[in-house]
Structure formats: structure tokens, C-alpha cells
Write an enzyme that holds these catalytic residues in place. Structure first.
Site, PDB file in Angstrom:
ATOM      1  N   TYR A   1      94.732  69.694  15.224  1.00  0.00           N
ATOM      2  CA  TYR A   1      96.073  70.204  15.563  1.00  0.00           C
ATOM      3  C   TYR A   1      96.615  69.587  16.857  1.00  0.00           C
ATOM      4  CZ  TYR A   1      93.871  74.342  18.049  1.00  0.00           C
ATOM      5  OH  TYR A   1      93.161  75.194  18.848  1.00  0.00           O
ATOM      6  N   GLU A   2      97.913  69.704  17.016  1.00  0.00           N
ATOM      7  CA  GLU A   2      98.609  69.039  18.139  1.00  0.00           C
ATOM      8  C   GLU A   2      98.432  67.522  18.104  1.00  0.00           C
ATOM      9  OE1 GLU A   2     100.519  71.014  19.214  1.00  0.00           O
ATOM     10  OE2 GLU A   2      99.554  72.981  19.161  1.00  0.00           O
ATOM     11  N   GLY A   3      98.306  66.977  16.899  1.00  0.00           N
ATOM     12  CA  GLY A   3      98.144  65.527  16.759  1.00  0.00           C
ATOM     13  C   GLY A   3      96.693  65.153  16.633  1.00  0.00           C
TER      14      GLY A   3
END
Lengths: 592, 592
Positions: A436-438
Site C-alpha cells: 500500500y501507498e505505492g
């Protein structure tokens, strides 16, 4: 056992970052000094150990439930949330104007680390409140700010980020949720979103969703995305709650970890009655998200540090208790005395410490750039440094905590595989942090193509120069000369790769070159991660050995940590750079 | 999707191992040729895909239940067990004399790999039947053999291994279970054991427990341990079932993975009425266990290969389906086209393939040593080679599959974190493989101290000579010259470390040297693992390029795999050897 904040490390690293980033010279930070930081940390440590940590395994075992369209959080969550909000922790680093305490990031950083160690699943709402508030501060109009910010800062309402759709994950440009303009300037929102953390719950009366959507005549792809604020219950002019806004939770995910944090699917406008307000300019939604993303990535990297610390504490405690085998006197031996167990503990401890140091420096550097009165060139250099370090910190800290969480279980042996022991949870929780978050792949791509090639290697070269200078100060050190030399070799290798591969591989346009580089972007990031950890460990030694009142046995341990890291982890940086040098071998030749 | 056996790889590697280990020259293996192997593999592949694989996630989701003192296996387990036993799979590699099919190990190896990929939790009973039978064949008296072996080989009864006690894990010498001699030559068994795989279940009428225990006047430590066979229901002279033998299951573990495999706590002799018979000589129990352990370690390494294959298949299928982003023509692109996704897939594919090749060679080499008529020196060299490779294969394959299982989830992104996707199970299941049958630390210690120092580096030197010879044949190869050269450099480095560190560090007696070496034993094993994989990949290329009828596109992929491995993984071998060179830095200086 319960988590105890590593207070000594934190104090030392907070004070050091404050000094080294020149925060003492900033008028705007008058009074926000390490003494205040220590007082805040002391309170936070009590709250983390006393309230949050005991609920961590409760959340894991019970998980959230989805009943009749509502999400029910685990036992104790509501009470802990009330205490968290009432103690003012949500607005710690948010503006006093809206009820926050306006503390700088360098103080918020160790406090956040404590929350994340104590109960990651619980505290997911906090980064959302922080990031959501920053978006509203930067982009929302005054009316939205006045109605929403005080409620968010006080914790009366929470924030949810609705980005992902089933066919639009990392590629947000593919999203389909619609926003139809209405006469009164609002928009009717319609669409399905997934993977929304705390998208629904039973902790507060209202939830402010920040939703990415497209207006009917928006350009395709990522240039046609706008941001809307969409409350679960409508908010009238005076800030009071109105009717239900047609925001339906349709289910929660059954996840490998983070069971206590509800991951929701939300349907907006099933009855065509979901109203949103535009935040910022039309079609500029991704820009707002980028502000959030940088924040979120640093917070996610800090999750790596926090889970690494939690795992280390659990593993160390067990290793001191558990006996296996006997020594030459026939006495039972605790496994902490076994050399291979020491190796595992030191891998966790050294990298967690180094990454904590890196994260604290980044936080302090952001404070420095934000508080600086003059927007000089040196300020831009600091900003570029933060931008360069962000993907390294995010991806490396989270990749490494996955390895460390495995080592924690390894120290526990068969008992680590049994759920009741509680350490399997750390590994299950950690698994999402590289996604998550890239994802790690996206961070590595950002590093290689945007942060390095994008500025022709300028920020990277500045960083390498700083590391070289520091390493050279150890050149004649009895213990650290070899490590300093090897650090220099890694720097030299990066520099030569910049020249031969990263910048001059026939330019950005050659797609096969870009593919080859892309195929080694994660190894490149890994090398940079190890180099940055080495840098931070040497930096702590260099800084601390000229301080007064240092605790000698503590310093001896820091020296051992640095020596260990140089011997055990630094060689992997050179190996990863060899991979970069071999860019792409075998990758395009293979037919899947 | 369901698992499909990688038939092409298996056929190729089986035939190659058969040839290269000289099995075609052994009369005792007449008729057991690769043609037979292919026919058996074809049947097994159908069974694995048709019967076992569909139950894999059922087992994970339901798990086993413990009710009123009995263990209940997941839905479908009983029926699948019946089919598995009736098809004769349990006795595949067991003697015809007791109802087995007497196939050599090199044929059993790919078949076992299929079971382990298709449903690891289910098939755990199989390695126990195989290993248990081998112990009884080697050590039990004729009466025990006659009463037990036919039932075990047919699958009428299962085998359980009762080794671990709460305070005796890796250190079996600390165990406390008692065996009191009786007038009739039997023993009364009394004690508590934990972590007993399939220690109780509802699949068969009886379970034969092999229990480690101490007689009253046995020496302390590992020299006072004897092995007993302790059935759940007593077995009369004619092999019929008698009364309950006071063997109580007291609970099952709630584990991170392998939910379908019951991990039992068993209490023997609660009513002082648990009868066992001695297997082998008094106080020689650990010797019998060592026979089993070698077998079990190779089987455990194969679990690494099998889970790696399963994960690769799942990840590849998803990567071909899932689109994210667009290409320069604006078309949606499957993520298998993303260079970083290719990198992850190739890391899984290349290492799984290489480890499969290594495992098949080891299996064929065991056949060669067991079937050889003359017990010559060259036969001893082969045995020593197997002994050297066993800890490498066990530990490296299982450590790597933990990394790979993480990469599988990474390819799936957020969806991989959702349990219903099914790939989180692979990671959870894999987590125990580096722990049971001897942790990675124990394998590394075995490698460094017993297998390398124990024979003054002889077996290792022989292995290095073989690798050197193979690598030198690639010295003028256009594509592989650099990889061959780097392989030689790794060999040279190992040789020089043998001299400087491994053999000559002031002998076995200096405890601080031993500690330093112990602290780098896992990095040493890692380097050897990578070197062995490189060796196997080059070996396949060298062997296949002189075969007729090779499929050119398949060969091109094998070449790409080898090139990838050389570029991406081989550099880590040198880094790990650098760690060995730095033996112990920082480890003893740190005060925990």
C-alpha cells in the site's frame, strides 16, 4: 509482555536530528525543542504501552465484523479511540487554528512510531486524519475547512481515502467513479471503491471520505481526475450533521493481517443521492493525492521501523528466557547466547535503529524546509533530499521489516508458528506495507526515473558527497576504517553507474534501455537503502562521540551495531549494484 | 486455477539425473527407467491436480477441529486419503516385500513434489509413513516389522513422530518422557509430547507413534534416549487391533499456516497403561532419528521447491490476466509485461528450477549409492556429497521459498493480502519450513562444523572441483563467459576461506573462533546455496545442448533463466562470503 517505547534511542535521535537539521536556529520553532519533545514522548509512551498495546492481539484475534451494512470494531476499540481523541493525540501536528497543537514533525515522528508499534491496525485512522487534514489545508476552500477541520482534528469525525477501484489499483488513471455537477455547485457522486481503510466503522458519528472521481467531460487518464469530499452524513453550513448521504459500506475484506483495521468496499450514490464538494481545482485531483502520498509514504516507512522494533523486543525477550543446550559447564544456556540467534537479533536491531535515524532526519528536514523564512537554493536542496529519500525510506524499511518479521518467528522456532504466541501477527500485519501507498516496484521506479534521472542525478550526487565526507572522517579509525573504505567503494560504484547506466543509457526515450533499468530498479533501491543505513549509523557515531554525558555502555553497543552492519549488511549493497550493472540480463529473453 | 505439475521440467530433470548419476548402469534398477518414471508422473499429475489441489484451500479455511479428545480433519480429507492409499501412492518407494512398489527415489522425488505443491497440509502423513517405514526397516525386530509395515505401506495405519517436548525442541537431549521396562520385555511409556504432526486424526483406525523416551537408568543427555513404537490401539501378535493404549490427544495448535495438518499435543500413559516396544538398541534412539532426519530434511527442501512452483504458477497466471497502465499505443498492458514484475517472476522461476534440479540429482545419487554393488571409495564420495548437500538443500530451499512466497503476494498487490485470493496461504504454510526438521541455524551449523570441518573440507573440495570443471567449459561461451568467470571467483573465494577461516581458525577447540564462525554459518550456507543453484543451471545447459530433440524455444528459456540467475542472484554469493570473511564482527561486543 507489552511494547515499551525505546525511549533512549528516540531521545538521542530526536535531539541529534534537531541539531543537525538546524532547527534550533529557526524562530518559528521557538519552544518546540527536544525538552518539549521528551515530555511529549514520555506521555505518549505511557499511552502506547498502557492503552494501545494490550489491544493489539485482541484486534488480531477478533477482527472487525460486518453486520447489516455496518462495521463493528473489536472490543475495546471504541473506548481507546475516545481516550486517544480526548488526549489530543490526533491533532498533535495539526494547526492550532483548528484545535491542534501545531507540533513540528520531528516531534510527531517518534510519537507516531510508538502508536504504530503498539497497535498498527488500530491507529490507521490517525495517518488518515493527518494526511486528510493536510490536503484540506492545502486545497479546500474556507467553507470546507471551517466545517470539517475542527471535527477531524478533535477526532469527532474520521477521514477515509477512496482511491482504488477494482480495475484501478496502482494505475489510478483508469478509475471510473463519476461526479455529476449540480446547479448549486455540488456534485452527485456515483461509483464503487475498494480497499478503503476505516471506510466505515463504529468509532465516530461521521466519516469524511476524500473520493477521486471524474466529471462527465473530463479528459481520459490521470489528467481527468478530481478530488471530492463526501461525508457519510451531510454537513450543514453550521457544521451540524444532516441526513444520510447515500454512502454504503458493502463489505469488508478478510485479510492476512491488520484484522483490526476495517478495509471497506464502499458504494457511493446507489440511490443517486450522494453529494460531494470539489476539493481544489477540477482535474487536479492527483496533485492533491501526491501531497498526501509523500506524507503517507513516510508514514508507511515508519511502520517498517515500528514493526521492526516491536518484533525485536518480542524476539529479544524470548531469546533471554528460552533455554536450549548447555554450555561447557553443563549449565542450561539461554538462546540469546547462541551466536546465530545473536546474528538475527543484531540484524533486526541494527537496521531498525538505522532506519529510525533516517526517518527522524527526514522529519526534521521537512520541518526545516517548511519553517525556513527564506526560500533559498539551500532550502530547495533540502527539499530535493527529502524527495530523494522518501521512496528509499518507504520501500526499504517495509521490505526489510518483512524479512525481520520472519526472523522474529525464526527466533521463536516452532512456537513462533503458533498464533497464540503473537509474533505471527507481526509478520501478517507487515506483509501489506510493501504494497500500500505505492508498491516497492513503484517506489523504485520513482527513485530511478523521477528522483535520479529526473534531475540528472543532482540530488543523488549531493547525497553521495555527504556520505563520502562522513566516511572519510573514519578513515583512520581503528575499528571503522574498513567499513569507511567499503562505504566509499559503494559510493564510487553508484557514481560510476550514474554515468554508465542511470543517466547516459541513450536517454529516456529508448524503451529497451528503460526496460532494462526498470528491471534493476528494485536492486538499485536496495543498494541505496543499505548505503543510507550505513550513513546513519556512522553519523550517529560521529555525532555522539563529540557529545558530553554519553553513556559509555550504550555507546559501546552503538559501535557494535555499526560494526555489525558494516560486516553483515554492507556487502549486500555492492552485490545489488552488481545487479544494476548487469541491467536486464535474461529478462526480455524469457518468454512467459 | 488449480496446480498443474510442471511436467516438462520434471521429465527433463529426471532423465538427466538418471543419466548423470549412472543409474542406467545399475542392474538393480533394471526396468526402473525414465520411461517408467514418465508413466508414473503422468498418473500422479492427474491425482495431484484432480484430487489434492482442490482441497488445499478447503483445508486452509476450515482447518482441523479438536472435539471431545478427537481430531476431525477438514471436509474431503477422509475421501482423498482413501483414494491416495488405495492408489498405492503411500508405498511407492517402499519395499515390495511389505506391499510397496519399490520404486527408486529418483522417481519418487517428482511425484512427492507434486503432492507437496498440490496440498502440503494434507500430504504431511506421507513423509511420515515413508520415514517411519525406513526406521522400522533399519532398526525394528522382525515381529514389529511384520505387524506394522504392511499396514503402514498400505495406508491402513499412519505414523506419527513424537520427539519434541515443551522444554526439548532443537535440543532433544533434554527430553523427559519415561519408558519403564516390564517383565514381558515391553515398556510402559509416560510423558507429554508436543508438535506431533498427524498425532491424532480421523483418517485411519490406528496410528503408530514413534516416541523418544528415557529408561530409568539411562545416561543423561542425548546418549540416554531410546526409540519406542507406541500404537494408539494395541496390536496383537496376528496384527489385529486390541484395546486403547492410553494415548490421548490433549489439543491441537492454532497455527499460522498448514491449517489442514493437525499438530497435536499427546499425553502418553495418563492412566499408566501405555505400552511401547523398543525399536533398535537401548539408548540408540537418536541414531534412528538421524536416519529419519536426513530423509526428512531432503523432503523438507523439496517442500521449498514445491511451494515455489505453486506460487510461481499462481503469480504468473495473475500477471498475465491483470492489466495496469497502458503501452505507447494506449493499449492496456498485462502486468507480466512490466519489467519489475518479470524480475520477480524470474527470481521465483530460476531458483525453483535450479533447486528442483539439485533435489533430483540428490535423489538419484542416493539411489546410486544404495544400489551400487561394490562399496568402493567412489561410493563413499557420493555419500559424502549427499551428506554435504543435504543441509544446503533443506535450508536454502526453505529460506528462499519464504522470500518467493512474499513475492507472489507482491505480484498480486493488495489482492494478495486478501485471504480469499489464496496466495497468502502459500506464505503462511511456507513459514514453518525453515523451522521444522532442524532450523536454518541448525542446518548451517551442521554444514559448517560437521560436513565441512568434520571431514577437513574433503567433500566440499570435491564439490568445488566439479563446479570449476563445469564452469570452465563455459569460459569461451558468448553469453555465459562472464557468469562462468564469476562462478570461478566464488569457488576461489570459498577455497581461500576454507584455508583462512573454516579449517584453520586455530582448531575446533577455541570457543571464540567457533562462536565467530557460528555467527556467519547462515551466510556461508546462503553462499553455498546460490553457488549450487548456479552449478545446476549451468549443468542443465551443458547437458541439454548435447541432447537430441531438444525443444528450441524451451531451451532459449532455460538459457534466459541461467543468464538471469547469473546476473541477479550470483552476486549475492560473493556478498555472503564477504560476511564470512568478516566473521563475527560486532556480535560478541553487543550487550543484549
Amino acid at each position: 509482555m507489552t511494547y515499551q517505547a525505546p525511549y533512549k534511542d528516540m531521545q538521542l535521535l530526536v535531539a541529534q536530528a534537531y541539531q543537525q537539521q538546524g532547527l534550533d536556529a529557526l524562530e518559528s520553532l521557538d519552544g518546540f525543542d527536544p525538552e518539549l519533545a521528551n515530555a511529549v514522548m514520555e506521555e505518549a509512551a505511557k499511552f502506547a504501552a498502557g492503552v494501545l498495546a494490550p489491544l493489539n492481539s485482541v484486534g488480531d484475534m477478533q477482527g472487525c465484523r460486518f453486520q447489516d451494512g455496518n462495521v463493528i470494531t473489536p472490543d475495546g476499540w471504541q473506548d481507546a479511540y475516545q481516550q486517544f481523541a480526548e488526549s489530543g493525540w490526533i491533532g498533535l501536528a495539526l494547526p492550532e487554528e483548528f484545535g491542534g497543537q501545531g507540533l513540528p514533525k520531528y516531534i510527531a515522528q517518534p510519537v507516531n512510531e510508538m502508536w504504530l508499534s503498539a497497535n498498527l491496525a488500530f491507529v490507521m485512522f490517525h495517518a488518515l486524519a493527518q494526511g486528510g487534514s493536510e490536503i484540506l489545508l492545502a486545497f479546500a476552500n474556507e467553507s470546507i475547512q471551517k466545517r470539517y477541520l475542527p471535527k477531524i482534528v478533535s477526532g469527532e469525525w474520521t477521514v477515509a481515502m477512496a482511491l482504488t477501484e477494482p480495475n484501478a489499483g496502482s494505475d489510478l488513471g483508469a478509475l471510473n467513479t463519476k461526479a455529476i455537477p449540480q446547479q448549486d455547485g455540488t456534485y452527485k457522486i456515483k461509483g464503487q471503491k475498494i480497499y478503503i481503510t476505516y471506510g466505515d466503522h463504529d468509532l465516530t458519528d461521521n466519516i469524511a471520505h476524500l473520493v477521486l472521481a471524474r466529471t462527465p467531460d473530463a479528459p481520459t487518464g490521470s489528467r481527468g481526475i478530481s478530488l471530492f469530499i463526501v461525508p457519510k452524513y451531510r454537513v450543514s453550513e453550521d457544521g451540524s450533521l444532516g441526513e444520510f448521504n447515500d454512502v454504503h459500506c458493502t463489505g469488508i475484506e478478510h485479510k492476512m493481517g491488520l484484522h483490526g483495521s476495517p478495509t471497506c468496499s464502499i458504494s457511493y450514490g446507489d440511490q443517486d443521492d450522494c453529494v460531494g464538494e470539489l476539493v481544489g481545482e477540477l482535474n487536479q485531483g492527483l496533485m492533491a493525492m501526491f501531497v498526501l502520498m509523500n506524507e503517507a509514504r513516510l508514514s508507511c516507512g515508519l511502520q517498517g521501523v515500528a514493526l521492526g522494533e516491536l518484533g525485536y523486543q518480542r524476539a529479544l525477550e524470548y531469546a533471554k528466557e528460552r533455554t536450549q543446550g548447555t554450555n561447557s559447564q553443563g549449565e542450561k544456556v539461554a538462546i540469546v547466547e547462541h551466536a546465530d540467534v545473536k546474528r538475527m537479533l543484531l540484524e533486526m536491531r541494527s537496521e531498525t535503529f538505522a532506519l529510525r535515524a533516517l526517518g527522524y532526519q527526514i522529519a526534521a528536514q521537512i520541518d526545516a524546509t517548511e519553517s525556513a523564512v527564506d526560500k533559498t537554493e539551500s532550502n530547495q536542496i533540502k527539499k530535493d533530499r527529502v524527495a530523494l529519500l522518501t521512496p528509499i525510506f518507504k520501500a526499504f524499511a517495509t521490505e526489510r521489516v518483512n524479512v525481520m518479521a520472519g526472523q522474529v518467528i525464526q527466533v521463536f522456532g516452532g512456537m513462533g508458528f503458533v498464533e497464540e504466541t503473537g509474533v505471527a501477527q507481526i509478520m501478517r500485519d507487515a506483509r501489506i506495507t510493501t504494497i500500500y501507498e505505492g508498491t516497492t516496484g513503484i517506489q523504485a521506479r520513482d527513485l530511478m526515473f523521477r528522483k535520479v534521472r529526473g534531475d540528472q542525478g543532482k540530488a543523488l550526487t549531493e547525497l553521495l558527497a555527504d556520505i563520502t565526507q562522513l566516511a572519510s572522517s573514519f578513515e583512520s579509525d581503528q575499528v571503522f576504517a574498513a567499513m569507511a573504505k567499503e562505504t566509499q567503494q559503494v559510493v564510487t560504484k553508484v557514481t560510476s553507474l550514474l554515468d554508465s547506466h542511470l543517466l547516459n543509457s541513450q536517454g529516456n526515450t529508448s524503451s529497451s534501455d528503460a526496460t532494462s533499468l526498470h528491471a534493476v530498479s528494485v536492486p538499485f533501491l536496495e543498494a541505496m537503502g543499505i548505503l543510507c543505513c550505513t550513513w546513519q549509523l556512522l553519523n550517529v557515531l560521529a555525532y555522539q562521540q563529540v557529545q558530553e554525558n554519553t553513556d559509555e555502555s550504550y555507546m559501546q553497543n552503538l559501535r557494535a551495531l555499526a560494526a555489525f552492519y558494516g560486516a553483515y549488511r554492507l556487502p549486500s549493497a555492492m552485490a545489488a549494484l552488481k545487479v544494476v550493472e548487469n541491467a536486464g540480463a535474461g529478462v526480455s529473453e524469457y518468454e512467459f
